[in-house]
Design an enzyme around this catalytic site. Sequence first.
Site, PDB file in Angstrom:
ATOM      1  N   ALA A 153       2.017  12.492 -31.083  1.00 11.39           N
ATOM      2  CA  ALA A 153       2.195  12.613 -32.528  1.00 11.39           C
ATOM      3  C   ALA A 153       2.126  11.230 -33.166  1.00 11.39           C
ATOM      4  CB  ALA A 153       3.536  13.269 -32.840  1.00 11.39           C
ATOM      5  N   LYS A 154       1.448  11.155 -34.304  1.00  9.41           N
ATOM      6  CA  LYS A 154       1.342   9.883 -35.036  1.00  9.41           C
ATOM      7  C   LYS A 154       2.495   9.833 -36.046  1.00  9.41           C
ATOM      8  CE  LYS A 154      -2.380   7.010 -36.975  1.00  9.41           C
ATOM      9  NZ  LYS A 154      -2.473   6.048 -35.863  1.00  9.41           N
ATOM     10  N   LEU A 155       3.653   9.427 -35.555  1.00  5.48           N
ATOM     11  CA  LEU A 155       4.880   9.419 -36.343  1.00  5.48           C
ATOM     12  C   LEU A 155       5.229   7.998 -36.782  1.00  5.48           C
ATOM     13  CD1 LEU A 155       7.053  11.848 -34.169  1.00  5.48           C
ATOM     14  CD2 LEU A 155       5.675  12.396 -36.189  1.00  5.48           C
ATOM     15  N   TYR A 159       6.040   3.594 -34.665  1.00  6.10           N
ATOM     16  CA  TYR A 159       5.331   2.345 -34.878  1.00  6.10           C
ATOM     17  C   TYR A 159       6.262   1.134 -35.019  1.00  6.10           C
ATOM     18  CZ  TYR A 159       0.802   4.471 -34.747  1.00  6.10           C
ATOM     19  OH  TYR A 159      -0.325   5.095 -34.289  1.00  6.10           O
TER      20      TYR A 159
END
Length: 296
Positions: A153-155, A159
């Site tokens: 998932a690009k959460l 980052y």
Amino acid sequence: MKYYNSNTIIYLDGKFEKAVNSNTDLYGQSLHYGYAAFEGIRAYKTHNGNRIFKAAAHFDRLERSCQLANIPFPWDKQELIAATYKLLQLNKLKDAYIRPLVFCHPNMKLNEPNGVSILICAWEWDAYSGNKLLKLTISDYERPNPKSTPMEAKLSGNYVNSILATTAANIKGYDEALLLDMHGFVAEASGANIFLEKDGKLYTPSLGNILPGITRATVKELCNVLDIECIEKKLTVEDLKKADSAFLCGTATEIAGIASIDDIVFRPLWRESIGYTIQRAYKNLVLEKVNYEVII
């Protein structure tokens, strides 16, 4: 770099409005806890007009990221794609980087969101890493354990790990950080996937502890078209040392060659590498100079 000015238009919850007139609640879960999902997408000026590269794949992944994090996704993706094209038109952007963000409404508790909003903004942005060959260092930070957070998932919260690793690398004089996973295998850079070349073949880390990049998938598709063998496997630091060349790939990065990783120096000229061939093919693909997608 300033990403907007007094005339910049954004898309927010179904409406187009000026960025300078927009605001957000300071008690949102996304601001306080990083509980949000986002995408990075590029648009290119082609001979067939403005084109958002793999728009459907990016919005599909945005929805998937939300599902994995229990964030509602109540929007029609085709409508979002149409809105993104309209946003580019309103801002008179041709070559642009696009950032959709699903963020959560006010809630100081550590549970599911009370509601969600979607923002789409865009700006002119050259390749994230520039056009030079990159100097990387193996980071002291590791990619998170996939049992602690969904790595596919690009959460937003994920980052923080990338920021820490990149900052530490930059302080040491490197362009980018390369992170290992919890078992010491090569994972990815702070915001890009990695490929190694060895004896005429490409190798890239297996899924599981990395973000399954859309550019990474595109590189694999190009390999199939160009008859380049591409192998997914667990890669070690020793594999890095034995590699003939290496490159990073990602929507922001596009295709970026690597000059060195710590004391590992890739000696062959970049123009003689498979990475350079992929870099040229990728650029032709996104600019529609060669229609590889008919084959892909």
